[in-house]
Every structure is written in structure tokens, then in C-alpha cells.
Design a protein around this motif. Sequence first.
Motif, PDB file in Angstrom:
ATOM      1  N   THR A  50      26.809  42.440  16.343  1.00 42.83           N
ATOM      2  CA  THR A  50      27.170  43.064  17.622  1.00 42.83           C
ATOM      3  C   THR A  50      27.165  42.040  18.749  1.00 42.83           C
ATOM      4  OG1 THR A  50      24.921  43.740  18.245  1.00 42.83           O
ATOM      5  CG2 THR A  50      26.202  45.301  16.916  1.00 42.83           C
ATOM      6  N   ALA A  51      26.448  40.943  18.561  1.00 45.77           N
ATOM      7  CA  ALA A  51      26.432  39.862  19.548  1.00 45.77           C
ATOM      8  C   ALA A  51      27.363  38.720  19.124  1.00 45.77           C
ATOM      9  CB  ALA A  51      25.009  39.339  19.727  1.00 45.77           C
ATOM     10  N   GLY A  52      28.140  38.954  18.052  1.00 46.63           N
ATOM     11  CA  GLY A  52      29.086  37.947  17.586  1.00 46.63           C
ATOM     12  C   GLY A  52      28.486  36.878  16.700  1.00 46.63           C
ATOM     13  N   MET A  53      27.279  37.101  16.204  1.00 44.83           N
ATOM     14  CA  MET A  53      26.591  36.101  15.395  1.00 44.83           C
ATOM     15  C   MET A  53      26.698  36.436  13.907  1.00 44.83           C
ATOM     16  SD  MET A  53      25.654  34.272  17.799  1.00 44.83           S
ATOM     17  CE  MET A  53      25.444  34.429  19.543  1.00 44.83           C
ATOM     18  N   VAL A  54      27.036  35.418  13.112  1.00 45.67           N
ATOM     19  CA  VAL A  54      27.185  35.561  11.666  1.00 45.67           C
ATOM     20  C   VAL A  54      26.301  34.520  10.993  1.00 45.67           C
ATOM     21  CG1 VAL A  54      28.827  35.430   9.751  1.00 45.67           C
ATOM     22  CG2 VAL A  54      29.546  36.398  11.940  1.00 45.67           C
ATOM     23  N   TYR A  55      25.642  34.912   9.899  1.00 45.29           N
ATOM     24  CA  TYR A  55      24.776  33.977   9.174  1.00 45.29           C
ATOM     25  C   TYR A  55      25.614  32.970   8.409  1.00 45.29           C
ATOM     26  CZ  TYR A  55      21.229  32.168   5.997  1.00 45.29           C
ATOM     27  OH  TYR A  55      20.383  31.355   5.281  1.00 45.29           O
ATOM     28  N   GLU A  56      25.260  31.701   8.550  1.00 46.36           N
ATOM     29  CA  GLU A  56      25.912  30.614   7.826  1.00 46.36           C
ATOM     30  C   GLU A  56      24.871  29.954   6.922  1.00 46.36           C
ATOM     31  OE1 GLU A  56      28.326  27.993  10.151  1.00 46.36           O
ATOM     32  OE2 GLU A  56      29.059  29.648  11.397  1.00 46.36           O
ATOM     33  N   PRO A  57      24.929  30.247   5.621  1.00 49.76           N
ATOM     34  CA  PRO A  57      23.903  29.750   4.700  1.00 49.76           C
ATOM     35  C   PRO A  57      23.816  28.231   4.595  1.00 49.76           C
ATOM     36  CG  PRO A  57      25.580  31.044   3.523  1.00 49.76           C
ATOM     37  CD  PRO A  57      25.910  31.099   4.971  1.00 49.76           C
ATOM     38  N   LEU A  58      24.930  27.532   4.765  1.00 45.46           N
ATOM     39  CA  LEU A  58      24.892  26.068   4.638  1.00 45.46           C
ATOM     40  C   LEU A  58      24.018  25.409   5.682  1.00 45.46           C
ATOM     41  CD1 LEU A  58      28.599  25.256   3.702  1.00 45.46           C
ATOM     42  CD2 LEU A  58      26.597  25.346   2.201  1.00 45.46           C
ATOM     43  N   VAL A  59      23.916  26.024   6.857  1.00 47.26           N
ATOM     44  CA  VAL A  59      23.055  25.478   7.913  1.00 47.26           C
ATOM     45  C   VAL A  59      21.821  26.355   8.136  1.00 47.26           C
ATOM     46  CG1 VAL A  59      24.853  24.166   9.086  1.00 47.26           C
ATOM     47  CG2 VAL A  59      24.460  26.549   9.712  1.00 47.26           C
ATOM     48  N   ASN A  60      21.745  27.472   7.387  1.00 44.62           N
ATOM     49  CA  ASN A  60      20.613  28.395   7.471  1.00 44.62           C
ATOM     50  C   ASN A  60      20.358  28.858   8.916  1.00 44.62           C
ATOM     51  OD1 ASN A  60      18.515  29.937   6.333  1.00 44.62           O
ATOM     52  ND2 ASN A  60      17.001  28.371   6.849  1.00 44.62           N
ATOM     53  N   GLN A  61      21.444  29.282   9.567  1.00 46.48           N
ATOM     54  CA  GLN A  61      21.359  29.766  10.938  1.00 46.48           C
ATOM     55  C   GLN A  61      22.423  30.823  11.189  1.00 46.48           C
ATOM     56  OE1 GLN A  61      22.045  26.478  13.586  1.00 46.48           O
ATOM     57  NE2 GLN A  61      19.891  25.941  13.660  1.00 46.48           N
TER      58      GLN A  61
END
Length: 63
Positions: A50-61
Motif C-alpha cells: 500500500t506504500a509502494g514497497m515490494v520485498y526484494e530477496p536479493l538485497v533482503n529489503q
Amino acid sequence: MTMPNNNLPQDPIMLYSYINTLLRDRYDSLDALCDDMEIDRQELEEKLLTAGMVYEPLVNQFR
């Protein structure tokens, strides 16, 4: 968001910052964080989306 840990920020931007700090400092994956804190991963990801944030496993963020 039904997460047992009531200490989590409810505001998506504050939650984003808090979760990324935990991922950086304590957990090597989102699954490890969710398992340890008894958080529903899908609900967490939906709330942060909802805040436009998606998990990116390669950077773990979330980004």
C-alpha cells in the motif's frame, strides 16, 4: 493486519523502516523474520505494498 506482535508500527511507512532495519540487523530473509515474529508474510507484504514497497530477496529489503 492480524499480527500477534502489537509492537509493530501500523503506519505503512514506519512499518517499512522498522522491517528493513530488522532485515538488515537480525534476519537473513523475510521468511526468517516472519517465522520468528509470528507475522503473516502475505499480510505484511500487502500492507507494505500500500506504500509502494515490494520485498526484494536479493538485497533482503523492501524497496
